[in-house]
Design a protein around this motif. Sequence first.
Motif, PDB file in Angstrom:
ATOM      1  N   ILE A   1      47.323  43.135  41.574  1.00 22.74           N
ATOM      2  CA  ILE A   1      46.466  42.054  41.080  1.00 22.74           C
ATOM      3  C   ILE A   1      47.006  40.710  41.537  1.00 22.74           C
ATOM      4  N   ALA A   2      48.321  40.535  41.444  1.00 18.55           N
ATOM      5  CA  ALA A   2      48.932  39.281  41.897  1.00 18.55           C
ATOM      6  C   ALA A   2      48.663  39.056  43.383  1.00 18.55           C
ATOM      7  N   ASP A   3      48.770  40.118  44.183  1.00 12.39           N
ATOM      8  CA  ASP A   3      48.562  39.985  45.630  1.00 12.39           C
ATOM      9  C   ASP A   3      47.120  39.618  45.958  1.00 12.39           C
ATOM     10  N   VAL A   4      46.154  40.307  45.333  1.00 14.06           N
ATOM     11  CA  VAL A   4      44.757  40.046  45.685  1.00 14.06           C
ATOM     12  C   VAL A   4      44.308  38.688  45.162  1.00 14.06           C
ATOM     13  N   VAL A   5      44.803  38.303  43.988  1.00 13.06           N
ATOM     14  CA  VAL A   5      44.466  36.988  43.452  1.00 13.06           C
ATOM     15  C   VAL A   5      45.062  35.893  44.340  1.00 13.06           C
ATOM     16  N   THR A   6      46.295  36.088  44.776  1.00 11.62           N
ATOM     17  CA  THR A   6      46.919  35.121  45.686  1.00 11.62           C
ATOM     18  C   THR A   6      46.146  35.033  46.998  1.00 11.62           C
TER      19      THR A   6
END
Length: 442
Positions: free
Chosen positions: A399-404
């Motif tokens: 989630i952190a990667d895709v949001v970033t």
Amino acid sequence: MTYGLFSRAAFFSAAVLLTGFVSDLHAEDTNALVKQGQYVAEASDCSACHTVSGRGNFAGGMEFKLPIGSIYSSNITPDATHGIGAYSEAEFSRAVREGVRRDGASLYPAMPFPSYARMSDADIHALYVYFMKGVQPVDQPAPSNRIAWPLSIRLPMTIWRAVFSPSIRAAQKDVMRSLPNDGIGRGAYLVEGPGHCGACHSPRGLAMQEKSLSNSSGSLFLSGGAPIDGFVPTSLRQDQRTGLAGWSEDDIVQFLATGRNRRGEAFGGMTDAIFHGTQHLTDADLHAMAQYLLSLQPHNPALSAWRYDPEAASALQAGDVSAPGAKVYVDHCAACHRSDGRGYAPAFPPLAGNPVLMSDDPASLVHVVQSGAVLPGMTRAPSAFAMPAYGNMLSSQQIADVVTFIRKAWGNNAPPVTAATVDELKKTAPEMMRKQGIIPLN
């Protein structure tokens, strides 16, 4: 003159002799006031807070989670025992505009009486008639507030009201301030008063007071609010990137009428505000609100305008998913939001240039990815759309990667998000996430 007086006297004398004429006339007046009051209630978004599924309309019971505990919206039906049926119009006005109950106790400012102080006597009168004559009484008490003693003592709220809530006279004097034209004046009344937009979209101080109640007191008004149920209200001013700069009058009108437009879609509490409130307003009033919002100068004029950057789109279209989060985006997001981030508005909103994505606080985007979102059908846009929840499919790191990735791509250039931030936001996940049984993966 004598003939005129005689004619009016003769008319009313004859009218009294006509069975039912006077009562019918009064009924017509009451019906008109009920209709007007219903419109004021919709403009004031009363139903969004006082109507809960499983209870009667306006029977209260909605939970508001505050740092000091939970309070519940009250029953505002005309039931004499559990509602407001015993309120006189003066007592009703005092509660709505001054935050004081019939028994003299102070209301908590979850009730936006600092904004309602701006409402006219005519609108308050129509609102009172509507709730007394146009709403069905519900014999059902609202749940008791859950605030531990001594914080549950309401006496300090008297001081709070004196310091932070304007008097009716002061508020209505501000309503009458000079504005460029009648349209902007009407829009200011609706946004600052019954619409109480600042209750969510303006920052609050240490005492939970709105730092600004109208545009006359500075650019903090509608410059963006604190998180509510995990979602961060955006700026409604003409701020670049994070506000409404670039939105046209028609964009704002369409959003307030349908919850969607070419630039984005409603989610969280804004969905309720539109569903219960602004979708019912006339086009004239929606345009007035839009004109007023367009007149607001940016709070942060130093922000540069968003410019589209095709680099991320070119990489995805070439099959390059080497950037962190890019493959997750292709697998789960691109079908609706496209590799170029432009989406298929108004069905699926664009991510490129979306103010929600460019905020310094990523909470809204993280929560939407985790728990999904549903945009219900509106009168003027009957189709409903749903964003699936990925909280039980993706790890915190994914989630952190895709949001970033989303926050960086297409010229958004917003700060990155870490897995630790995602984990922290899970603790404040919206209630709907828990209700849906979504348990995020670690």
